[in-house]
Design an enzyme around this catalytic site. Structure first.
Site, PDB file in Angstrom:
ATOM      1  N   THR B  14       3.247   9.286 -11.308  1.00 31.55           N
ATOM      2  CA  THR B  14       4.527   9.035 -10.639  1.00 31.55           C
ATOM      3  C   THR B  14       5.017   7.611 -10.908  1.00 31.55           C
ATOM      4  OG1 THR B  14       3.484  10.298  -8.874  1.00 31.55           O
ATOM      5  CG2 THR B  14       5.673   9.441  -8.440  1.00 31.55           C
ATOM      6  N   GLY B 188       3.074  16.139  -0.051  1.00 33.17           N
ATOM      7  CA  GLY B 188       2.573  15.255  -1.100  1.00 33.17           C
ATOM      8  C   GLY B 188       2.356  13.831  -0.620  1.00 33.17           C
ATOM      9  N   ASP B 202      -8.043   2.369   2.760  1.00 33.13           N
ATOM     10  CA  ASP B 202      -6.921   1.897   1.937  1.00 33.13           C
ATOM     11  C   ASP B 202      -6.255   0.679   2.585  1.00 33.13           C
ATOM     12  OD1 ASP B 202      -4.727   2.398  -0.176  1.00 33.13           O
ATOM     13  OD2 ASP B 202      -3.607   2.441   1.711  1.00 33.13           O
ATOM     14  N   LYS B 206      -5.965  -3.396   1.252  1.00 36.54           N
ATOM     15  CA  LYS B 206      -4.716  -4.173   1.179  1.00 36.54           C
ATOM     16  C   LYS B 206      -4.806  -5.410   2.077  1.00 36.54           C
ATOM     17  CE  LYS B 206      -2.082   0.029   0.173  1.00 36.54           C
ATOM     18  NZ  LYS B 206      -1.420   1.193   0.836  1.00 36.54           N
TER      19      LYS B 206
END
Lengths: 429, 429
Positions: B14, B188, B202, B206
């Site tokens: 993407t 998605g 995740d 970060k």
């Protein structure tokens, strides 16, 4: 480590004082992050005796700001302000003398930005101005660098902290415009003459700069439609809130087929929008780009610390050796002229307030007139009032063209039952 | 005009697809703004046949990402991902081959950032990663450049769009965690195995990167306290809302006397805070600095367009000739070790949910136990329930130390009337 970056500072008010203090406190840390020290080699301010909470002992002092262009500084920081006068003269003289410039002077950049950009670009000098818009929020850097991949569709924001403070206080306390303005003045958030803040001039200067960066047009305040907040009443604030909106002085530039529409005016912003939650003296800017979608930057829009933080970001970039590059993103010669586009083609929803003597008949007349114009009413309300007073009617419309709306409002204004001119305020997402 | 910047792109999913498309569409505009063109000279992806909406016709194709380190590219863009594997190998190989790197790989930077920074800094190369945190929001640039003058006090934000989407849907629709997760997967927005998103991994990656930039510590996920959102129930969401809060997966790093406290966990955020209004897959970061005050950056945290926008910002900076400079703001050798500080010393308010069989007695016991611990209750509520079900009690406390709170909760947990373990959630401004 490279030799220090030599800086001359003109203007030692709140911002200049904070700048000198931070540079002294964070000297080592900044040198480590920039690869070289940043050192003040000259200052200029009118009152040498004034206490600024920092020791300026050893630094050469100049009574005339313009003298800083003749020092051995690499960079001149201009914090005097004004589109004309000693600050503007200094910026020109400094660039002509081969010195880079960092400034917080939005009026100067908005009025004379393109000429100054040419001067800087011809000589390969920096002319940086992060502090000119939205205080410490790095919106200039975001538009010029962080979002450079985007075709920008719109930039809008709350760019004048004084107006936002006044509107916020009106919403929080029910105060009138005059009372909220007086409070802002007593807190030092509004000047004795608040005209440029409340009539939209200051926001228009800032918007002209943002529009230049976002859309590649010459910064030009004459291309900005401008309307201030003095006409907003307690009733407007209260009605807007009941309908799910906050009233904000909104500055907006948007790409249209025929150019860039730039405008500053009060607007009803729905509570679902991040801008409606920006209260007090804060600023916020929303950028809509084809790749990034919608990005919002929010923070304190003025004050010594935030503004000095932005000035220092520019100085740090220069110290690091960032190449100068085009002042407004595109080379000055490639900026398109900015034109004031007709607002008549704006399509959107509206808020309308009417003061009337005879409610039932006027309700019917309002519905008739708007209906004939094919403007469809979303909500209509009659706020509480005292029996002796004229009645107010407030309503919101579905989307309509501004020209159509203006014509309908003109017809309403002519209705004999209206006791004063209707008030029309745009609704913006 | 200088020769084009030659770029090799690994990973054409993407983000890579959006990057190639934008580079082709905005070629001339970017060249004008950067002073030179940006040109793709090699790509790598597994499936050559897949349609990406752009013509890759003439560009040399490599099945193995690592091969890009041996092309004539100036910069390698790594969009493969993973702390280990071909993406990580490529980043190392590219730096070793003297090529600058732009990456969106947060796991790699969080786990091996300091070693890679050394490699880049020794060779004077760029290792840039705007896309690794918060999608298109230019938060890396803001921390490293825009707010460089500040002593940062805290950085906190909503850094995982999947978790935020799930919590937002739970709040909007009353859905359970499982149902909201299933919806995210169908859209998605969550992967088939959503572990790293919902367990905080995740966001911790970060946060470790942001903490490094903000506080000069080595990026290190092991120093981040981590708790995910799987234990948040519909009742928690509803109770929080009734009490004036939204539940968010909050990532926060703050300066303390003994170091930097880094943590990722669900938190109740008051509706007055801008973070509470960040809904859906959006991200937002709040930075508190001594000069700038509080600044907030908000926008889409993932997706092809926003992430490609950030990758391109890095490429544009390199194309413009920005000096490489330290990868995490300070030179890698000057970063302090990151340590996991004890959360026991956290002082703040708490939300507590208890499931009990016998309300009146437990109410008294709760009050007693908290009272003995000198934890003072702010609000206490018993939400609606069916008569056949155990009763829930939810309460919020005034400020208390976490160690004290933990001890009180342990005593509550031992009470015979409790039907399940108490749920404690921090309240953060």
């Amino acid at each position: 480590m490279t030799a220090p970056l030599k800086v001359a500072v003109a203007g030692l008010g709140t911002v200049g004082g904070a700048l000198v203090r931070i540079l002294s406190e964070r000297r080592a840390g900044l040198a480590e992050r920039c690869g070289r020290a940043i050192e003040i080699v000259a200052v200029s301010a009118r009152d040498r005796a004034k206490s600024r909470g920092v020791d300026l002992g050893g630094i050469p002092w100049h009574a005339d700001a313009r003298a800083l262009a003749r020092t051995d500084a690499d960079v001149v920081v201009e914090l005097v302000g004004g589109a004309e006068g000693p600050g503007a003269d200094l910026v020109r003289a400094a660039l002509e003398a081969g010195k880079s410039v960092v400034t917080a002077n939005k009026a100067l950049l908005a009025e004379h930005g393109v000429a100054l950009a040419r001067l800087a670009e011809e000589r390969g000098l920096h002319l940086r101005y992060e502090a000119a818009v939205a205080g410490g929020i790095p919106i200039i850097k975001a538009l010029r660098e962080g979002l450079v991949a985007n075709r920008i569709l719109s930039v809008q924001g709350i760019l004048n902290g004084t107006s936002n403070f006044i509107l916020s206080r009106m919403e929080e306390t029910g105060a009138s415009f005059a009372a909220a303005l007086a409070e802002a003045q007593s807190l030092g958030l509004a000047e004795a003459d608040p005209t440029f803040d409340v009539d939209g001039t200051d926001a228009a200067h800032k918007l002209a700069i943002l529009a230049s960066l976002a859309f590649g047009v010459v910064p030009d305040p004459a291309a900005v439609h401008k309307d201030g907040i003095a006409g907003i009443t307690e009733l407007d604030i209260r009605s807007a809130r009941d309908l799910g909106y906050s009233v904000k002085l909104l500055a907006r530039a948007e790409r249209r087929e025929d150019g860039v529409l730039q405008r500053v005016h009060p607007a009803l912003v729905p509570h679902a929008s991040p801008l409606s939650h920006v209260t007090g003296a804060e600023n916020a800017v929303t950028v809509e780009g084809d790749a990034v979608g919608r990005a919002v930057l929010q923070g304190e829009g003025a004050g010594g610390g935030p503004t000095a933080s932005a000035v220092l970001a520019d100085l740090a970039d220069i110290a690091r050796g960032l190449p100068a590059g085009p002042v407004f993103g595109l080379p000055a010669g490639r900026l398109a002229p900015a034109r004031a586009l007709a607002l008549a083609e704006r399509e959107g929803a509206y808020y309308l307030r009417l003061k009337v003597m005879d409610r039932p008949k006027v309700m019917a007349a309002v519905a008739d007139i708007l209906g004939e114009a094919e403007v469809s009413i979303d909500e209509i309300r009659q706020p509480h009032h005292l029996p002796s007073e004229p009645v107010s009617i407030v309503l919101t419309t579905h989307r309509a063209q501004e020209a159509v709306m203006d014509a309908a409002v003109a017809r309403l204004a002519a209705h004999p039952a209206l006791t004063s001119a209707p008030r029309l305020v745009r609704i913006e997402e």
